[in-house]
Design a protein around this motif. Sequence first.
Motif, PDB file in Angstrom:
ATOM      1  N   SER A  66      44.126  46.167  45.317  1.00  0.00           N
ATOM      2  CA  SER A  66      44.916  44.966  45.633  1.00  0.00           C
ATOM      3  C   SER A  66      44.805  43.933  44.503  1.00  0.00           C
ATOM      4  CB  SER A  66      44.467  44.351  46.961  1.00  0.00           C
ATOM      5  OG  SER A  66      43.192  43.758  46.857  1.00  0.00           O
ATOM      6  N   ALA A  67      43.652  43.861  43.851  1.00  0.00           N
ATOM      7  CA  ALA A  67      43.483  42.934  42.720  1.00  0.00           C
ATOM      8  C   ALA A  67      44.407  43.323  41.578  1.00  0.00           C
ATOM      9  CB  ALA A  67      42.028  42.929  42.255  1.00  0.00           C
ATOM     10  N   LEU A  68      44.503  44.629  41.304  1.00  0.00           N
ATOM     11  CA  LEU A  68      45.372  45.097  40.223  1.00  0.00           C
ATOM     12  C   LEU A  68      46.838  44.833  40.552  1.00  0.00           C
ATOM     13  CD1 LEU A  68      45.618  46.581  37.511  1.00  0.00           C
ATOM     14  CD2 LEU A  68      45.769  48.714  38.818  1.00  0.00           C
ATOM     15  N   VAL A  69      47.241  45.157  41.762  1.00  0.00           N
ATOM     16  CA  VAL A  69      48.632  44.934  42.180  1.00  0.00           C
ATOM     17  C   VAL A  69      48.944  43.444  42.168  1.00  0.00           C
ATOM     18  CG1 VAL A  69      50.256  45.146  44.113  1.00  0.00           C
ATOM     19  CG2 VAL A  69      48.780  47.070  43.497  1.00  0.00           C
ATOM     20  N   PHE A  70      48.010  42.628  42.631  1.00  0.00           N
ATOM     21  CA  PHE A  70      48.195  41.182  42.633  1.00  0.00           C
ATOM     22  C   PHE A  70      48.380  40.672  41.205  1.00  0.00           C
ATOM     23  CE2 PHE A  70      46.163  36.834  43.358  1.00  0.00           C
ATOM     24  CZ  PHE A  70      47.321  36.287  43.865  1.00  0.00           C
ATOM     25  N   PHE A 125      39.952  33.588  45.879  1.00  0.00           N
ATOM     26  CA  PHE A 125      39.685  33.835  47.292  1.00  0.00           C
ATOM     27  C   PHE A 125      39.395  35.310  47.534  1.00  0.00           C
ATOM     28  CE2 PHE A 125      42.172  29.817  47.995  1.00  0.00           C
ATOM     29  CZ  PHE A 125      41.079  29.081  48.412  1.00  0.00           C
ATOM     30  N   GLY A 126      40.031  36.185  46.763  1.00  0.00           N
ATOM     31  CA  GLY A 126      39.716  37.610  46.847  1.00  0.00           C
ATOM     32  C   GLY A 126      38.289  37.869  46.386  1.00  0.00           C
ATOM     33  N   ALA A 127      37.866  37.211  45.301  1.00  0.00           N
ATOM     34  CA  ALA A 127      36.492  37.356  44.807  1.00  0.00           C
ATOM     35  C   ALA A 127      35.496  36.801  45.821  1.00  0.00           C
ATOM     36  CB  ALA A 127      36.338  36.647  43.468  1.00  0.00           C
TER      37      ALA A 127
END
Length: 185
Positions: free
Chosen positions: A4-8, A145-147
Amino acid sequence: MFLSALVFGLLGSFHCVGMCGPIAFMLPVDRTNKIKQFFQILSYHLGRLFTYSLIGLLFGFLGKGFYLFGFQQQLSIIVGVFMILVIVLPKTFQKYNFSKSINRLVMKVKSALGKELKKKGNDAFFTIGFLNGFLPCGLVYMAVFGALATTDAFSGSLYMFIFGLGTVPLMTAVVYVGNFANGLV
């Protein structure tokens, strides 16, 4: 989660082009030597990725603390509700001026960034990327916020690094388009 981090990062890089594209466009890369140019651009991106990783390390560490104390789920809900309220009720939050001290810091970063953009040395590219990573950016805040949702500092750092990797392809294209456009003038 890391996917999800990469896609984001990939999808969000359109935002990056609009906000930080001018910085990438102005990079003082060597247009006469393609190999040197490649490594200068790589150095710029490594500076940004380093900054994002540091930010992720800090917020991953905070996320671990929230996880250990059992607050992470509640924190995620509170942050989500707060983000929605800021968007839905912006005038309510405008009366709180959090920006005075932040603006001073941002101006210092911008000033240092301006000085580095005038330099031609290879070390300037890493520094430009490093400073660029500290400029205010809603997209980076969302990635933070993901981190924060990770359960340790390493995972938070890795999340932000992978997010940053997602922004690299389009931001690199901006540098090369800038070089092409400058060559036409």
